[in-house]
Every structure is written in structure tokens, then in C-alpha cells.
Design an enzyme around this catalytic site. Sequence first.
Site, PDB file in Angstrom:
ATOM      1  N   ASP A 182      67.047  18.762 -39.654  1.00 37.92           N
ATOM      2  CA  ASP A 182      66.286  17.505 -39.703  1.00 37.92           C
ATOM      3  C   ASP A 182      66.065  17.059 -41.145  1.00 37.92           C
ATOM      4  OD1 ASP A 182      66.108  17.012 -37.067  1.00 37.92           O
ATOM      5  OD2 ASP A 182      64.054  17.698 -36.803  1.00 37.92           O
ATOM      6  N   ASP A 200      68.698  17.716 -27.247  1.00 38.93           N
ATOM      7  CA  ASP A 200      67.740  18.331 -28.174  1.00 38.93           C
ATOM      8  C   ASP A 200      66.975  19.472 -27.505  1.00 38.93           C
ATOM      9  OD1 ASP A 200      66.275  18.628 -30.514  1.00 38.93           O
ATOM     10  OD2 ASP A 200      65.642  16.531 -30.612  1.00 38.93           O
TER      11      ASP A 200
HETATM   12  C1  DGJ Z   1      64.394  16.567 -33.413  1.00 37.14           C
HETATM   13  C2  DGJ Z   1      65.736  16.085 -33.850  1.00 37.14           C
HETATM   14  O1  DGJ Z   1      66.328  16.991 -34.725  1.00 37.14           O
HETATM   15  C3  DGJ Z   1      65.573  14.691 -34.476  1.00 37.14           C
HETATM   16  O2  DGJ Z   1      66.790  14.244 -34.978  1.00 37.14           O
HETATM   17  C4  DGJ Z   1      65.038  13.774 -33.421  1.00 37.14           C
HETATM   18  O3  DGJ Z   1      65.976  13.647 -32.389  1.00 37.14           O
HETATM   19  C5  DGJ Z   1      63.716  14.310 -32.872  1.00 37.14           C
HETATM   20  N1  DGJ Z   1      63.850  15.673 -32.434  1.00 37.14           N
HETATM   21  C6  DGJ Z   1      63.237  13.464 -31.721  1.00 37.14           C
HETATM   22  O4  DGJ Z   1      62.132  13.968 -31.121  1.00 37.14           O
END
Ligand code: DGJ
Length: 736
Positions: free
Chosen positions: A548, A478
Site C-alpha cells: 500500500d 483483497d
Molecule cells: C487495501 C488495499 O491494499 C488498497 O489498495 C485498497 O484496496 C484498500 N484495501 C481498500 O479498502
Amino acid sequence: MTKLKSRIAPSLIAALVALFVPQAAVAQASFDAESGIFRLDGGDVTYAFGLGEGGVLKSIYWGPRIAASDRLSVPKLGDISSTDPASSIDAQEYPGWGGAFYTMPALKAAWPDGNRDVVLRYRSSKLEPNAVVIELADIRRPLGVTLRYSIDPASGIVGRSARITNNDRVTVRVDEAASATWSLPVGGDYRLHYLTGQWAGEWQLQSRPVTAGSTVIGSRRGTTGHEANPWFAISRGEAREDHGPVWFGALAWSGSWQIGVDQNPRGDVRIVGGYNPFDFGYRLLPGQSLDTPVFFGGYSDDGMGKASRLLHRFELDTVVPGSPKPRLRPILYNSWEATGFAVDERGQAALAEKAASLGVERFVVDDGWFGARNNDKAGLGDWTVNSRKFPRGLKPLIDRVHGLGMEFGLWVEPEMVNADSDLFRAHPDWVMHMPDRPRSEARNQMVLDLSRTDVRDLVLETMDRLLRENDIQFIKWDHNRDFSEPGSAALPPEDQQRVATEYVRNFYYILDELRRRHPKVEFESCAGGGGRVDLGVLHRADQVWPSDNTDPYDRLRIQDGFSRAYSPGLMMAWVTDSPNWANDRRTSLRYRFLSSMQGGLGIGADLNKWKAEDFAEAKRFVAAYKEIRETVQRGDLHRLISPQDGSDRSATFYVSRDRRQAVLFAFLHSGSRLSKQPAIQVRGLDPAARYRVRPIVGQPGAESPVQSGAFWMSHGIEVPMTGDFQAEGRIFEIVP
Ligand code: DGJ
């Protein structure tokens, strides 16, 4: 580097080969010494450029494949007026900013004596299999540019990049460096299509006419960005899904990038793309070089649909790890929406058992497992297991997950640090910053200065240790915030503007090295959703997280936008809970599954809240997905009714490469039984073959009669739906 004259023979050989082998199967790079023209032929495409007077490298042709015997010529331009000299209107392949040149250059450089005039001329060339390498140099100073062209035999997609080399005894600063300039045939009625967005709302398709003036898209954020994606398409006339010419391109770079589309008042259209020149300054010491990212460009004679399909196949067959046969994406479960930061051994093991009972193949523990990570205020940088949450370490959970027959995956965000972390306390200078200036935080975190080799090596070794010490099959990588104050304590003032570029190089280095050391581990590129999706990271990541936003209705539009540039086989899509956190929208489990089954399927719901009937239904969909997975992930996508069109319905159709299986997904956003929905005409089937059609999951006996591919494509299939947020799926199978 070989001079031109000695290179005539390969072009003759290539021409002879082309005479005897079916054209579409052959790709070739050739040079015709008489006309001074280089040609790349591949797929259904020909790309040509050539030598103009005085060694100017001119763009000549980019479009449908022409016969090997066809003769092209280099256009000769004169000055139009004192304000439009030929040098400023010429379609050049890689123009320097120098002489009388006024539009977007590919290269801009400065010498210590104040000279900023760069005029590039042809020096030599080399033909390679399906590739041409051209050497250009400035007319006076020893500044060299090596242009590399390659063509993919199957898709006709051309890859272009430049290497700028300082052969001088003094330092040169490169202020702008594009990968390529593309020129379109003169003519009107072009429309530009590109993708914009924001966090949880990526992949929105924009379309506008190309008129005199410039449109510039890009990222100044140090990373690819949510706001725009480095992809474009230009159609002639309205963008039709299934016919008409479309030129398209995608840049393989995960840092600040720019693509400019410029039309002069005479109608010449140029596309220039590469490093974003904003805050770019790259000093080259004597003997040093700068490589640009590769800018891929293609042509479709069959509309936006074929343009996407060409890109999809190109990505799967040549770009992503494991190509030309990348592994099919396993069905995963991810804990993020269920547990947030509250992960612990018992809770995750309970979820793992439930996920396994559904047929899930990979279990992923998301954020919260390490350091003092109980919320987003602390812990980033300290990649040791949180001993309160996992008192026995990760091993017992990993063993449990493996025992359940699933792979184990883990979330990391190694490029970031919280102020509340041991790493930041020990090394405050390791974050990007500028002297005596505040260090902006976003989500309470700062970006590590990955341009430093000590930081790069720390991240590499930390991740390497994690993978050595734990039996992990998958990493979700991430990156939740963009750059700010992009300065480095390790670089002298005159090199501060190369921080962002070195950062991305080192990011690639880390991923490449981890893949080399741990060849069985797969990676997902995630950046707060779809903030880092491009052909550069996709060379190192097996899949991406596009957004997300997991609302299944919003996702239809997001997935449609994503599919313009990237293969659905690389895109993860989770079934999560209803109502959705993003907008409180309520949808059925069936709707959520059918929305998510259009890419790599994942489940991100809180399974502790599910009832027995939810498990029973989900199991049926997971089993059905396994039957159609190869068609969805590797087949040809036809966007039958796009959710971007504003209609009440949308539909996609996936056809396996051998056309033996196809899958229809249809969605009704809002509809009444008082109005009749027209039949859906599918595309891409074998017209002469006969297909049986059955629901993806549904009542036995609900099959449609066997009909020909021609019937389903021209008569269409009725998919009756009534109400809001309805979804249907059909599997087409060839009848022997
Ligand atoms: C952003 C990601 O897109 C989510 O799926 C998740 O992993 C969060 N970060 C966790 O902090």
C-alpha cells in the site's frame, strides 16, 4: 507402483538421449539401480538422492549440472558418538520424527495408543517424464508418504511435495508436515537471505551468516503475511549479484507456513519448509490423505541476479495463469487514493474519462461501491451495489468505461465481514471464533470461516453472480486482516486445528472455480498490500499488489525486494499524488512514472487535481511504457545498483528475451554537482551487437552514439543527475 528393478530401462534410454542432445535442452529423471541413486537433471542443475542402508532415503547432491556419465554414491555414515548417532546426522530427504532423531523433522504424527514414533523407509518408486515418485512407509504402522519430485527443463527448478496417507484402521493425527527437506553441501561461509516487512513496508531484504543453530521464518497468521515471505536464498560467501553459487526456494502456500534453516555444529545445513507446525493438527481417518504444498528449489551458479531471473522465468513460463504465454499486464487506473470510499457513478465516470485520455487500458473501482460501505465500519459481506452511490446499478458506468475503450475492474474482499452487515447479523457463526470467546476485530472486520463448505459456497456463488450479472474483466481480491481465534462452529473439537488449512484449500477452490466459470476474468491478489504473495496464489492470480506504500522512493526498495522472488511482470506499481500520503515526500511526476514503470504500470492519482501539463507529460510516459512493456514484464532483470545497498543511486536494467531491446532505470536519491557519478555498466546485452540508446521520454536528439553491447557493458553509460530524487530512463535498441 512399480518396483525398482523393472525401472532400469528408462534410465538407460534417458542416458542415451542425453548423449545425443545438447545437455541444457534436456531434462530427465533417472534411476541407477547399481548405486541406488535417483537423478533429476534440468537446466544447469542436477539434483540427486538415493537409497541408503535399510532403505533410508538420503540427500546426495544439489548443484551445477554434472555429466550423465558421472557416478555419485550414497554416503555411508557411522555413529559419531552416543549423542550423535548416524540416524540423527544423516541428510535424509524426508525424515519422520522417530528413532534417535533430534533436528527438524519433515513429519511428526501421533496414534490414539500414544505412539509417536515415525521411521520412514523406502518402498517403491516410479519414473515419469521429468519427475520421480517415491513411496515411503513407516517401519511398523501402515502410514504411507508419497514424495513427488519434478524438474523444470528450462530452469532446473525442482518441485517437491508429500502426500501422507493413513492406511491404518485407526485415526492418525499429523502434527507436523513439511513439503521437503533440502540439504546443502557441507562447508562453511553460507549466508541466508530472506524477506521481511510490515504493512506498507514489505519486501525488506535481510541477510545473515548461517552458523550453528536455527533460523526460522514463517507466518502464524493464517495467510502468507507481510512479516515474512515464503522465499529464501542461501549464497556461498557474500551474495553477489552476478557471480557465486546461490541455492533458493519458494513455497506455494497462502496459509501459515514455515521455513527453517538449521546448521549443526558439524556444518551440515538443512532447510525444512511446509505447513507451519504451530497450532497444526490434522486428523486422518482410515484411508484419508494430507497433501503438502509444493516447495520449489533452485540453484544459480551466477549469483543472486540469476537466481531471481530463473524464478521469474519459471513463474511466467509455468506457474501463473496463461503460462507459458501469460497476457501482458494492461495499464490500469485505480480510484482508491483519489476517492477512498466516496465512489459514485458520476465521480468514477469523470475519472474514467481522464484516465482514458492518458492511454489507460483498465479502469478499476476500488472499495466503497457496495452495501452500507461509506467507511471501513460497515458493509463487508453485503455484495450488492450501493443504490445511493449507483442508483442505476453498475451497468451505466461499466458501459461508459467500455465505451472509452477500457476494461472494467472491481474491488472485492469476500472473505471478510463487518459486524455491521446483513450477513453477520444473519449468520454470526460464520466467522472464525472459539466457543464463548471474544471475536477480535481488526479494521472493524472479522474473517469468515471459509473452512466451512456452506461459507465457501456462499462466497463462490456471490462472486459468481457478480461476474455473471456484470460485464467485468478484472477483480482486485483483497484480504485486509489476518486470522484470530481460528476456530470453526462446524468442526468437532478434535478437528479445530485443521481450520486454517481447510480455509486456504477452499480459498484456492473458489478462485479455481471462478476462473473455470469466467475464463476471461483476471484476478489480482491483494492483502492490505503484499500480505498474500506466494507461488500458491500466483497459480490463480494474474498479478499482485505488493504494497500500500505508493511513495516512489520507498517503492524502489520494496520493488527490489519483491524482485528477489517474484517477476516484475506480476507486480503492479501505481503513479500516485505528491506529496505522498505515506510520508509527505514530494517527487516529480517523471520520478513517479520511472519508479512505477519497472513493473505493471498503474495510475492511482486524483486526476481531478492534475493540470494540463501533467496530462501531457503522463501521456508521453504511458506511450513510452507501451513500447517497453514486454521487455519490462517478460525480459531479464539485472539489478545494477540495489537500493538495499545504501548507495545514493540505484539502477535496474531489463533486457528483452531476444536481447533486441533493453531498458535502464536510474535514480539519484541525493546528489551534488560537485561530485561526479561513475558510468553505469549494464548487463545482459549481446556483446557483439550494436545498440542505439535514447531517453525513455526526453528531448529529440538526446540519443547516445551507437556502440556495441560490449561497450555498454564494460565502459558503461553516463547518466548525469543532480539534486534530490532525480530519475532517468534509457531505451537500448539493437541496430540492424
Ligand atoms: C487495501 C488495499 O491494499 C488498497 O489498495 C485498497 O484496496 C484498500 N484495501 C481498500 O479498502
